[in-house]
Every structure is written in C-alpha cells, then in structure tokens.
Motif scaffolding. Structure first.
Motif, mmCIF file in Angstrom:
data_model
loop_
_atom_site.group_PDB
_atom_site.id
_atom_site.type_symbol
_atom_site.label_atom_id
_atom_site.label_comp_id
_atom_site.label_asym_id
_atom_site.label_seq_id
_atom_site.Cartn_x
_atom_site.Cartn_y
_atom_site.Cartn_z
ATOM 1 N N THR A 1 0.550 -1.227 0.123
ATOM 2 C CA THR A 1 -0.040 0.081 -0.080
ATOM 3 C C THR A 1 0.754 1.309 0.577
ATOM 4 O O THR A 1 0.693 1.837 -0.516
ATOM 5 N N PRO A 2 2.180 1.086 0.500
ATOM 6 C CA PRO A 2 2.368 2.981 0.750
ATOM 7 C C PRO A 2 3.518 3.187 -0.964
ATOM 8 O O PRO A 2 3.120 4.301 -0.809
ATOM 9 N N SER A 3 2.657 2.321 -1.562
ATOM 10 C CA SER A 3 3.528 2.525 -3.126
ATOM 11 C C SER A 3 2.776 3.529 -3.598
ATOM 12 O O SER A 3 2.818 4.776 -4.230
ATOM 13 N N LEU A 4 1.404 3.513 -2.790
ATOM 14 C CA LEU A 4 0.571 4.811 -3.048
ATOM 15 C C LEU A 4 1.247 6.216 -3.005
ATOM 16 O O LEU A 4 0.353 7.198 -2.833
ATOM 17 N N VAL A 5 2.116 6.477 -1.836
ATOM 18 C CA VAL A 5 2.598 7.562 -1.814
ATOM 19 C C VAL A 5 4.197 7.327 -2.158
ATOM 20 O O VAL A 5 5.086 8.067 -1.374
ATOM 21 N N GLY A 6 4.273 6.616 -3.075
ATOM 22 C CA GLY A 6 5.391 6.374 -3.703
ATOM 23 C C GLY A 6 6.924 5.877 -2.934
ATOM 24 O O GLY A 6 8.255 5.660 -2.729
ATOM 25 N N LYS A 7 6.612 5.123 -1.668
ATOM 26 C CA LYS A 7 7.527 4.282 -0.264
ATOM 27 C C LYS A 7 6.787 3.051 -0.924
ATOM 28 O O LYS A 7 7.006 2.395 1.157
ATOM 29 N N GLY A 8 6.515 2.769 -1.269
ATOM 30 C CA GLY A 8 6.334 0.640 -1.552
ATOM 31 C C GLY A 8 7.317 -0.014 -1.689
ATOM 32 O O GLY A 8 8.455 0.403 -1.864
ATOM 33 N N MET A 9 7.143 -1.019 -1.443
ATOM 34 C CA MET A 9 8.300 -2.246 -1.090
ATOM 35 C C MET A 9 7.597 -3.357 -2.206
ATOM 36 O O MET A 9 6.190 -4.104 -2.046
ATOM 37 N N SER A 10 8.175 -3.490 -3.138
ATOM 38 C CA SER A 10 7.075 -4.678 -4.517
ATOM 39 C C SER A 10 7.834 -5.309 -4.150
ATOM 40 O O SER A 10 9.174 -5.530 -4.815
ATOM 41 N N GLY A 11 7.423 -7.266 -4.678
ATOM 42 C CA GLY A 11 8.519 -8.136 -4.699
ATOM 43 C C GLY A 11 8.112 -8.820 -5.775
ATOM 44 O O GLY A 11 7.084 -7.865 -7.035
ATOM 45 N N LEU A 12 9.322 -9.153 -6.505
ATOM 46 C CA LEU A 12 8.618 -9.251 -8.459
ATOM 47 C C LEU A 12 9.476 -11.349 -7.984
ATOM 48 O O LEU A 12 10.474 -11.162 -7.394
ATOM 49 N N VAL A 13 9.089 -11.373 -8.878
ATOM 50 C CA VAL A 13 9.578 -12.862 -9.487
ATOM 51 C C VAL A 13 9.417 -12.861 -11.081
ATOM 52 O O VAL A 13 7.902 -12.739 -11.062
ATOM 53 N N ALA A 14 10.071 -13.575 -11.499
ATOM 54 C CA ALA A 14 9.683 -14.470 -12.819
ATOM 55 C C ALA A 14 9.621 -15.434 -12.801
ATOM 56 O O ALA A 14 9.940 -16.453 -12.068
ATOM 57 N N ASP A 15 8.637 -15.722 -14.352
ATOM 58 C CA ASP A 15 8.867 -17.267 -14.871
ATOM 59 C C ASP A 15 10.451 -17.646 -15.715
ATOM 60 O O ASP A 15 11.060 -16.806 -15.746
ATOM 61 N N ALA A 16 10.808 -18.759 -16.136
ATOM 62 C CA ALA A 16 11.567 -19.405 -16.289
ATOM 63 C C ALA A 16 11.905 -18.836 -18.303
ATOM 64 O O ALA A 16 13.143 -18.528 -18.225
ATOM 65 N N ASP B 1 11.533 -16.987 -5.809
ATOM 66 C CA ASP B 1 10.377 -17.923 -6.038
ATOM 67 C C ASP B 1 9.231 -17.882 -5.480
ATOM 68 O O ASP B 1 9.228 -16.845 -4.872
ATOM 69 N N GLU B 2 7.939 -18.396 -6.666
ATOM 70 C CA GLU B 2 6.187 -18.129 -5.502
ATOM 71 C C GLU B 2 6.534 -18.118 -4.265
ATOM 72 O O GLU B 2 5.660 -17.724 -3.209
ATOM 73 N N ASP B 3 6.825 -18.753 -3.634
ATOM 74 C CA ASP B 3 6.670 -19.294 -2.035
ATOM 75 C C ASP B 3 7.841 -18.359 -0.942
ATOM 76 O O ASP B 3 6.988 -17.865 -0.453
ATOM 77 N N GLU B 4 8.768 -17.884 -1.771
ATOM 78 C CA GLU B 4 9.295 -16.171 -1.469
ATOM 79 C C GLU B 4 8.276 -15.351 -1.178
ATOM 80 O O GLU B 4 8.123 -14.775 -0.924
ATOM 81 N N LEU B 5 7.700 -14.621 -2.450
ATOM 82 C CA LEU B 5 6.821 -14.213 -2.822
ATOM 83 C C LEU B 5 5.746 -14.165 -1.533
ATOM 84 O O LEU B 5 5.551 -13.029 -1.224
#
Ligand SMILES: NC(=O)c1ccc[n+]([C@@H]2O[C@H](COP(=O)([O-])OP(=O)(O)OC[C@H]3O[C@@H](n4cnc5c(N)ncnc54)[C@H](OP(=O)(O)O)[C@@H]3O)[C@@H](O)[C@H]2O)c1
Length: 275
Positions: A126-141, A166-170
């Motif tokens: 939610t803090p992405s809404l004020v530019g202070k977010g923490m986004s986790g990212l995971v890619a497929d192969a 991986d998605e477990d870590e996400l």
C-alpha cells in the motif's frame, strides 16, 4: 532508463495503477508509450488529463497496442478479464504478461492465457500509493533479463523493488511487506494509545508517533548497522529506553513477529488455492 521503453498497457485504472503510472511518468517513462483501460470513464479521464497517457474503456484495444500487459484488476475478476483478452488479443505469447493481483499463482495465468506466455508477478504494497512502496517481484523461466529490467524500472517509480527466487518466497514477502504496513499501524496505534492513557491528546500523540516512525525508518535506511545494533545505540544501560525495551522483550516481541508472519504466509497459501 536502461532499457528501450516499451508500449505498456495497464488493465484496470484503480489506485495501484494510478500510483504506478504516476511514478513511471514522473521518473521519465515516455507517456506516449503508456496505455490504460478501465470500464468506467472517470479514472481514465483523470489519468489522461493529469498524466497524458492513452486511455480506453476497451481492454483488448490497449492490450493489442502493447508489448507489456499489466493485469491490475481485483483477483476475483482476473479469470474473466484474462478469458476476454485471450479471445480478443492475438499474439499474447509475444507479449510480456505482468500481474499485480494478490494470491493468483503463475500456473493459473497459464490456464487463463495459454501455456506459452512469459510472465512476471509483482506484489506491491500500500505505501506504493505515496511513492514509498516495497514491491516483490518474481519471474517465470521465460522472462528475459530485459523484461526484468523494464519492470524493475517501472516499479522503482513507486518505491523499492526486490526480486525473489520463487512464488513461495513471494508469499513470505507478502506476509512481511504486503501485510507489514498493518503491523506497523497496529504498533503505532498502540504507542499512541499509551501516550493518550498518560494524558496526551490524540493529535499530539499521533504526531509524536508517526514522526518517530519516519525518523527510525530513515535512520535504518541510511545506516549500514544491523537493526538490533541501531536499537542498542539508542538504549543507554540503566536508562529509560532500556526499561521500556525490557517490557517488549518480556512479551517476546520476536515470537509475536514470527507467529504473525507465519500465520500470514499460511493464509497467502490458502488463498492461492481459491483461484
Ligand atoms: N492497493 C494495494 O495496496 C495493493 C497491494 C498489492 C496488490 N494489489 C493488487 O492490485 C490489484 C488492483 O488493486 P487496486 O487497489 O488498484 O484496486 P482498485 O482501486 O479497486 O482498482 C481496480 C480497478 O479495476 C477496474 N476494473 C473492474 N473491472 C474491470 C475489467 N473488467 N477490466 C478492466 N478493469 C476493470 C475497476 O474499475 P471500476 O472502479 O470502474 O469498476 C478499478 O478501477 C488487485 O489485484 C490487488 O490485489 C493491490
């Protein structure tokens, strides 16, 4: 910008999309390469006027124009939205699919959109809404290094980004950073109540608490020291802070956090089975 900017379409113009697109445009992403669709026109008009991006009430229209499709609708709408895209947008396999929806696993999107898609899942908070977010990212192969750079740069516009394995870590990241603002608000509210119980009015108590939270977070970000070391540095032996900390430790704050995160991870895993 380290990659060639691609045409990027956001499906759903809700709070998250407005923040992400706002952050992208503010950090120099060319607005003519950003497309947004939404069923109702109000949010689209606002984004078109304020950010200069191209908008449409037709998801397929923006998806066709894009190299990257960001799915930003509520999870319960995702299956229907994807089914329509699959029917109406040729060449989905050649586009990068990004989703910010909580709880839906990548294997589900393959069922929705086809086995040959390449994709990245992002879990913003939610803090992405004020530019202070923490986004986790995971890619497929199948996602390329360039795909990852493009999406990292997009989400860096609303805060910090962290790739996980991986998605477990996400799920774990979601239980710490996604749910984390609620834990911090809970803690801040309890400190506010403690000050009020000793005679402070609510507003003054809130000012004290939120400014202290901000200061502590900024000190942590600015320092290379371990968090525990920072805590020790503001805790003189025999002083008043030491007395306060003793109380937190008596309730085993580490166990409280460990139990909270485990419970949230478990719930994330249960919710993934609903889709
Ligand atoms: N907000 C957060 O902090 C947060 C954090 C992590 C993940 N997420 C995820 O991000 C996604 C979006 O969240 P949000 O907070 O931005 O939600 P939101 O503000 O409710 O936005 C959802 C948008 O989707 C639109 N929409 C509804 N049906 C649609 C359709 N068929 N095609 C295209 N758009 C459609 C809605 O339009 P109308 O209003 O016109 O119906 C609305 O503008 C969710 O999947 C959520 O799980 C959000």
């Amino acid at each position: 910008m380290t990659t060639q900017p691609r045409n990027i379409a956001f499906i759903g113009a809700g709070n998250m999309t407005q923040s992400i697109v706002g952050g992208m445009v503010a950090s120099g992403y060319p607005k003519e390469k950003v497309f947004v669709s939404n069923p109702s026109p109000g949010k689209l008009e606002k984004m078109s006027i304020e950010l200069g991006v191209t908008t449409s009430q037709d998801n397929a229209e923006v998806a066709k124009a894009a190299d990257v499709i960001v799915l930003a609708v509520k999870p319960q709408l995702m299956a229907d939205v994807c089914a329509a895209l699959r029917d109406e947008v040729p060449g989905l396999d050649s586009k990068l699919i990004v989703t910010i929806a909580a709880g839906i696993r990548m294997e589900k999107y393959r069922q929705y959109l086809g086995d040959n898609i390449r994709m990245i899942r992002v879990m913003p908070n939610t803090p992405s809404l004020v530019g202070k977010g923490m986004s986790g990212l995971v890619a497929d192969a199948y996602a390329t290094a360039d795909d990852k750079t493009c999406i990292t740069e997009a989400f860096d516009g609303v805060g910090a980004t962290l790739w996980v394995a991986d998605e477990d870590e996400l799920d774990i990241l979601g239980a710490v950073a996604g749910s984390g603002p609620a834990y911090f608000f809970e803690f801040m509210a309890s400190l506010q109540k403690a000050a009020v119980a000793l005679g402070f009015d609510r507003d003054k108590a809130r000012t004290m608490v939120q400014q202290t939270a901000l200061g502590a977070a900024e000190m942590a970000i600015a320092s290379d020291l371990e968090l525990e070391e920072l805590r020790k540095q503001v805790t003189s032996k025999g002083g008043s802070t030491a007395k306060g900390i003793e109380q937190y430790q008596a309730y085993d704050i580490d166990k409280i956090s460990a139990d909270a995160v485990k419970a949230a991870v478990q719930r994330n895993q249960e919710m993934a089975k609903l889709f």
